[in-house]
Design a protein around this motif. Structure first.
Motif, short mmCIF file in Angstrom:
data_model
loop_
_atom_site.label_atom_id
_atom_site.label_comp_id
_atom_site.label_asym_id
_atom_site.label_seq_id
_atom_site.Cartn_x
_atom_site.Cartn_y
_atom_site.Cartn_z
N TRP A 112 0.82 -1.21 0.00
CA TRP A 112 0.00 0.00 0.00
C TRP A 112 0.85 1.27 0.00
N LEU A 113 1.85 1.31 0.85
CA LEU A 113 2.63 2.52 1.03
C LEU A 113 3.95 2.51 0.27
N GLY A 114 4.23 1.39 -0.40
CA GLY A 114 5.49 1.30 -1.12
C GLY A 114 6.70 1.19 -0.22
N ASP A 115 6.49 0.75 1.02
CA ASP A 115 7.58 0.63 1.99
C ASP A 115 8.27 -0.72 1.78
N ARG A 116 9.16 -0.76 0.78
CA ARG A 116 9.79 -2.03 0.41
C ARG A 116 10.75 -2.50 1.49
N PRO A 117 10.59 -3.74 1.96
CA PRO A 117 11.50 -4.24 3.00
C PRO A 117 12.86 -4.61 2.44
N SER A 118 13.86 -4.60 3.29
CA SER A 118 15.20 -5.02 2.92
C SER A 118 15.24 -6.54 2.77
N ARG A 119 16.40 -7.05 2.35
CA ARG A 119 16.53 -8.50 2.20
C ARG A 119 16.36 -9.23 3.52
N TRP A 120 16.88 -8.64 4.61
CA TRP A 120 16.70 -9.24 5.92
C TRP A 120 15.22 -9.30 6.30
N ARG A 121 14.51 -8.21 6.01
CA ARG A 121 13.09 -8.18 6.36
C ARG A 121 12.28 -9.15 5.50
N LEU A 122 12.64 -9.27 4.22
CA LEU A 122 11.98 -10.26 3.37
C LEU A 122 12.21 -11.67 3.90
N LEU A 123 13.43 -11.93 4.35
CA LEU A 123 13.72 -13.23 4.95
C LEU A 123 12.85 -13.44 6.19
N GLY A 124 12.70 -12.38 6.99
CA GLY A 124 11.87 -12.47 8.18
C GLY A 124 10.41 -12.75 7.85
N LEU A 125 9.89 -12.12 6.80
CA LEU A 125 8.51 -12.37 6.39
C LEU A 125 8.32 -13.83 5.99
N GLY A 126 9.25 -14.33 5.19
CA GLY A 126 9.16 -15.73 4.78
C GLY A 126 9.26 -16.68 5.96
N LEU A 127 10.18 -16.39 6.87
CA LEU A 127 10.37 -17.23 8.04
C LEU A 127 9.14 -17.19 8.94
N GLY A 128 8.58 -16.00 9.14
CA GLY A 128 7.42 -15.87 10.01
C GLY A 128 6.22 -16.65 9.49
N PHE A 129 5.96 -16.53 8.21
CA PHE A 129 4.81 -17.23 7.65
C PHE A 129 5.06 -18.73 7.54
N ALA A 130 6.34 -19.13 7.40
CA ALA A 130 6.66 -20.56 7.46
C ALA A 130 6.35 -21.10 8.86
N GLY A 131 6.62 -20.29 9.88
CA GLY A 131 6.28 -20.69 11.24
C GLY A 131 4.79 -20.85 11.43
N VAL A 132 4.01 -19.94 10.85
CA VAL A 132 2.54 -20.06 10.93
C VAL A 132 2.08 -21.34 10.26
N LEU A 133 2.63 -21.62 9.06
CA LEU A 133 2.23 -22.82 8.33
C LEU A 133 2.56 -24.08 9.14
N ALA A 134 3.75 -24.09 9.75
CA ALA A 134 4.12 -25.25 10.56
C ALA A 134 3.22 -25.39 11.79
N LEU A 135 2.84 -24.25 12.35
CA LEU A 135 2.04 -24.27 13.57
C LEU A 135 0.63 -24.79 13.31
N VAL A 136 0.04 -24.40 12.18
CA VAL A 136 -1.37 -24.74 11.93
C VAL A 136 -1.52 -25.96 11.02
N TRP A 137 -0.38 -26.57 10.61
CA TRP A 137 -0.47 -27.72 9.72
C TRP A 137 -1.29 -28.83 10.38
N GLY A 138 -2.27 -29.33 9.65
CA GLY A 138 -3.15 -30.36 10.19
C GLY A 138 -4.37 -29.80 10.88
N ARG A 139 -4.46 -28.46 11.04
CA ARG A 139 -5.61 -27.85 11.70
C ARG A 139 -6.52 -27.12 10.72
N VAL A 140 -6.21 -27.15 9.43
CA VAL A 140 -6.88 -26.24 8.50
C VAL A 140 -8.06 -26.87 7.77
N ALA A 141 -8.58 -27.98 8.25
CA ALA A 141 -9.81 -28.51 7.66
C ALA A 141 -10.95 -27.54 7.99
#
Length: 292
Positions: A112-141
């Motif tokens: 929305w604001l064009g606030d592009r994250p750095s490479r470290w922050r992009l890594l953090g976004l990917g890592l964070g959402f990977a953690g969510v996926l691992a946490l809820v795996w098997g609960r998403v029926a």
């Protein structure tokens, strides 16, 4: 950080962590809509008194449209969704999912604001959402009343918080924080009122649920806002928002002590990955080099 500031931050994290406990207790009796109307109505009343004592009530009318929309996307919608989620999820798991707010905030600010994250922050976004996926795996029926819909509701609530953060930055950065807090709770109360009346519980609500609802409004909303804005004034927003990382620990603690909810290794690992991702995506680590 000074000792009084640290004490207030721990108290704030304890209060916001307890909100998941109180929702777990009260939501089955009130339902999410009625419970959150009680919560925001109490908070709005207390904050209105504080705003009146400061002589700033006129600002509510000047920003009425903005505050109504903000109350919808930053309080009414996410509160109801989290209330629904706690019907199926433990307080600890709901709080861990709630810790993804900074991840959504970074994504929305990028889009929305064009606030592009750095490479470290992009890594953090990917890592964070990977953690969510691992946490809820098997609960998403996605079965009615099941944990899958509850997980989706919790994550949609955190996305709504992320949208509200960018909206506030774009359109409400000049509005006083207390006016935003009071107006958003008042706006949420107005939005939820007809829905809460429609879904008001047909049977009498037990006293324990009323106490939990009152605690949500007084402690976890009104008092918590006062503490948060005190910290923002003394420490700045960047350091104050680190309270987010302490909330899941308190929510898990309160759930274990008062509701006998288990803390599994799966939950602990998922929470660690999410918080690592949040740390990277919000720029808390690694620190940028200081300019000369």
């Amino acid at each position: 950080m000074k000792t009084p500031d640290l004490a207030e931050m721990l108290l704030l994290a304890a209060l916001w962590g307890a909100s998941f406990l109180f929702m777990r207790v009260a939501a089955p009796h009130f339902g999410p809509l009625a419970l959150m109307e009680v919560r925001v109505l109490i908070a709005a009343g207390l904050l209105l008194v504080w705003l009146a004592l400061r002589g700033e009530l006129a600002a509510l009318w000047r920003h009425k449209g903005l505050l109504l929309l903000l109350g919808t996307i930053n309080s009414a919608l996410p509160f109801v969704l989290l209330g629904y989620a706690t019907l199926s999820l433990t307080a600890g798991l709901a709080a861990i999912l709630n810790a993804t707010v900074p991840l959504w905030g970074a994504l929305v600010a990028w889009a929305w604001l064009g606030d592009r994250p750095s490479r470290w922050r992009l890594l953090g976004l990917g890592l964070g959402f990977a953690g969510v996926l691992a946490l809820v795996w098997g609960r998403v029926a996605l079965q009615p009343g099941g944990a899958g819909l509850a997980v989706v509701a919790a994550l949609t609530a955190t996305l709504s918080y992320g949208v509200a953060a960018s909206y506030t930055k774009r359109h409400a950065s000049q509005v006083a924080p207390l006016v935003l807090a009071t107006g958003s709770q008042l706006g949420a109360a107005l939005v939820l009122a007809p829905l809460a009346l429609w879904r008001w519980p047909a049977q009498a609500v037990p006293a324990q649920a009323w106490v939990s609802a009152a605690a949500l409004g007084v402690l976890c909303t009104a008092l918590a806002y006062v503490l948060f804005f005190r910290l923002v004034a003394r420490l700045g927003p960047a350091r104050s928002i680190t309270v987010t990382y302490l909330i899941p620990a308190f929510a898990v603690l309160w759930g274990a002590v008062f509701l006998h909810e288990p803390l599994t290794l799966h939950m602990a690992l998922g929470a660690a990955v999410i918080l690592a991702g949040v740390t990277l995506s919000t720029g808390l680590w690694p620190r940028p080099p200081r300019q000369a």
